[in-house]
Motif scaffolding. Structure first.
Motif, PDB file in Angstrom:
ATOM      1  N   VAL A 178       0.835  -1.207   0.000  1.00 24.60           N
ATOM      2  CA  VAL A 178       0.000   0.000   0.000  1.00 24.60           C
ATOM      3  C   VAL A 178       0.866   1.252   0.000  1.00 24.60           C
ATOM      4  CG1 VAL A 178      -2.111  -0.824   1.122  1.00 24.60           C
ATOM      5  CG2 VAL A 178      -0.165  -0.177   2.534  1.00 24.60           C
ATOM      6  N   THR A 179       0.263   2.363  -0.433  1.00 24.49           N
ATOM      7  CA  THR A 179       1.006   3.628  -0.438  1.00 24.49           C
ATOM      8  C   THR A 179       0.449   4.536   0.660  1.00 24.49           C
ATOM      9  OG1 THR A 179      -0.571   4.701  -1.914  1.00 24.49           O
ATOM     10  CG2 THR A 179       1.260   3.502  -2.959  1.00 24.49           C
ATOM     11  N   TYR A 180       1.224   5.578   0.983  1.00 24.98           N
ATOM     12  CA  TYR A 180       0.764   6.556   1.975  1.00 24.98           C
ATOM     13  C   TYR A 180      -0.557   7.181   1.510  1.00 24.98           C
ATOM     14  CZ  TYR A 180       0.348  10.830   4.666  1.00 24.98           C
ATOM     15  OH  TYR A 180      -0.151  11.831   5.455  1.00 24.98           O
ATOM     16  N   GLU A 181      -0.639   7.508   0.215  1.00 26.67           N
ATOM     17  CA  GLU A 181      -1.842   8.172  -0.321  1.00 26.67           C
ATOM     18  C   GLU A 181      -3.090   7.303  -0.115  1.00 26.67           C
ATOM     19  OE1 GLU A 181       1.123   8.177  -1.858  1.00 26.67           O
ATOM     20  OE2 GLU A 181       1.468  10.317  -1.525  1.00 26.67           O
ATOM     21  N   GLU A 182      -2.946   6.000  -0.358  1.00 31.26           N
ATOM     22  CA  GLU A 182      -4.105   5.104  -0.189  1.00 31.26           C
ATOM     23  C   GLU A 182      -4.532   5.054   1.277  1.00 31.26           C
ATOM     24  OE1 GLU A 182      -3.331   1.714  -3.639  1.00 31.26           O
ATOM     25  OE2 GLU A 182      -2.268   1.584  -1.753  1.00 31.26           O
ATOM     26  N   VAL A 183      -3.544   4.950   2.153  1.00 29.92           N
ATOM     27  CA  VAL A 183      -3.856   4.840   3.582  1.00 29.92           C
ATOM     28  C   VAL A 183      -4.466   6.149   4.088  1.00 29.92           C
ATOM     29  CG1 VAL A 183      -2.893   4.430   5.878  1.00 29.92           C
ATOM     30  CG2 VAL A 183      -2.062   3.108   3.948  1.00 29.92           C
ATOM     31  N   TYR A 184      -3.898   7.272   3.649  1.00 33.31           N
ATOM     32  CA  TYR A 184      -4.403   8.587   4.073  1.00 33.31           C
ATOM     33  C   TYR A 184      -5.870   8.736   3.615  1.00 33.31           C
ATOM     34  CZ  TYR A 184      -4.989  13.614   4.478  1.00 33.31           C
ATOM     35  OH  TYR A 184      -5.466  14.858   4.811  1.00 33.31           O
ATOM     36  N   ALA A 185      -6.135   8.347   2.353  1.00 35.59           N
ATOM     37  CA  ALA A 185      -7.500   8.461   1.818  1.00 35.59           C
ATOM     38  C   ALA A 185      -8.464   7.608   2.647  1.00 35.59           C
ATOM     39  CB  ALA A 185      -7.528   8.024   0.359  1.00 35.59           C
ATOM     40  N   ASN A 186      -8.013   6.415   3.052  1.00 32.77           N
ATOM     41  CA  ASN A 186      -8.861   5.530   3.855  1.00 32.77           C
ATOM     42  C   ASN A 186      -9.142   6.135   5.236  1.00 32.77           C
ATOM     43  OD1 ASN A 186      -8.545   2.798   5.922  1.00 32.77           O
ATOM     44  ND2 ASN A 186     -10.203   2.836   4.449  1.00 32.77           N
ATOM     45  N   VAL A 187      -8.113   6.730   5.838  1.00 34.73           N
ATOM     46  CA  VAL A 187      -8.269   7.347   7.166  1.00 34.73           C
ATOM     47  C   VAL A 187      -9.286   8.492   7.087  1.00 34.73           C
ATOM     48  CG1 VAL A 187      -7.067   8.838   8.847  1.00 34.73           C
ATOM     49  CG2 VAL A 187      -6.014   6.680   8.126  1.00 34.73           C
ATOM     50  N   VAL A 188      -9.144   9.364   6.082  1.00 31.40           N
ATOM     51  CA  VAL A 188     -10.033  10.524   5.939  1.00 31.40           C
ATOM     52  C   VAL A 188     -11.462  10.067   5.637  1.00 31.40           C
ATOM     53  CG1 VAL A 188     -10.515  12.573   4.520  1.00 31.40           C
ATOM     54  CG2 VAL A 188      -8.170  12.064   5.244  1.00 31.40           C
ATOM     55  N   ASP A 189     -11.570   9.046   4.792  1.00 29.49           N
ATOM     56  CA  ASP A 189     -12.873   8.531   4.419  1.00 29.49           C
ATOM     57  C   ASP A 189     -13.592   7.927   5.636  1.00 29.49           C
ATOM     58  OD1 ASP A 189     -14.763   7.988   2.403  1.00 29.49           O
ATOM     59  OD2 ASP A 189     -14.167   5.873   2.399  1.00 29.49           O
ATOM     60  N   ARG A 190     -12.835   7.165   6.423  1.00 31.33           N
ATOM     61  CA  ARG A 190     -13.461   6.552   7.605  1.00 31.33           C
ATOM     62  C   ARG A 190     -13.847   7.626   8.631  1.00 31.33           C
ATOM     63  NH1 ARG A 190     -10.997   1.810  10.448  1.00 31.33           N
ATOM     64  NH2 ARG A 190      -8.941   2.299   9.628  1.00 31.33           N
TER      65      ARG A 190
END
Ligand code: DC
Length: 235
Positions: A178-190
């Motif tokens: 996974v990339t930082y961008e994917e994880v960041y997007a998931n955190v913000v989305d949740r």
């Protein structure tokens, strides 16, 4: 003096995803000899069940009717901590501790956690776990809905960037691609889904003590928490 040592309380720890609340909660429970319950793991286990049974499509639409009908047959329990010191989550007796932490489950858990019947069932199970007190539970609605009378309530926060960095580190350590961008997007989305859902949205209970742990070491966090616990138990 005996009365004080024998007194058991409920510790409710709520906060945003990847705020480190589970690590703090688990550590506190082990130091004070309390039971630890990770309520997020329960929502994750239900999500895994739904994914395995084809009840969530690739646009994250949940077949609510089928999932609600299946709920009575979804048994969630916890096995005692093994050699890794981590308490494992069981779904119908199967150890799913690793699978419930992967990105696939993380991406699909919020739409499952908004379903009122899922929440109702998990909240009542969580309340049963707390019947004898002596419990530390972490989640989103523990201080507001599950245990509104908990003696100690903590609300943990840290910036989305800091939380995404921590989560990325954990996922990379587990070998996930996974990339930082994917994880960041998931955190913000949740965060968005967790704070805006109709039933039990994530919010700080008015009587919760807030902790921004962004710049704190693990040891500083646990010292802070132990101090609050000792004060709560003396009250
Ligand atoms: O704490 P966690 O990230 O493992 O939680 C997974 C998801 O479950 C999270 O996106 C929101 C939901 N959750 C919830 O709605 N209520 C709780 N008490 C705990 C978790």
């Amino acid at each position: 003096m005996k009365e004080i040592t024998d007194k058991k309380i409920i510790v409710a720890i709520d906060g945003y995803s990847s705020s480190g609340k589970s690590t703090m909660a688990r550590e506190l429970a082990s130091r004070i000899g309390y039971v630890y319950v990770d309520s997020g793991a329960m929502y994750r286990a239900v999500t895994l069940y739904a994914l395995r049974h084809g009840m969530i499509d690739n646009k994250r639409n949940v077949d609510v009717h089928s999932l609600v009908a299946a709920l009575p047959g979804i048994k969630i329990s916890f096995a005692r901590a093994g050699e890794d010191g981590v308490q494992h989550t069981l779904l119908n007796g199967e150890d799913v501790e690793h699978e419930i932490r992967d990105m696939k489950v993380s991406e699909n858990v919020s739409p499952v956690a908004v379903i009122p019947e899922v929440r109702e069932r998990l909240v009542s199970l969580q309340q049963e776990f707390g019947e004898d007190k002596g419990i530390v539970m972490d989640g989103r609605d523990i201080g507001t809905t599950v245990f509104p009378h908990a003696e100690l309530k903590i609300f943990v926060n840290a910036s989305a960037e800091e939380r995404a960095r921590r989560r990325l580190k954990e996922l990379l350590a587990k070998g996930e691609d996974v990339t930082y961008e994917e994880v960041y997007a998931n955190v913000v989305d949740r965060d968005r889904i967790d704070t805006t859902r109709a039933v039990s949205p994530l919010r700080k209970a008015t009587d919760a003590i807030e902790l921004d742990n962004g710049a704190m070491t693990r040891e500083e966090q646990i010292d802070w928490l132990l101090d609050k616990f000792n004060k709560a138990i003396e009250d």
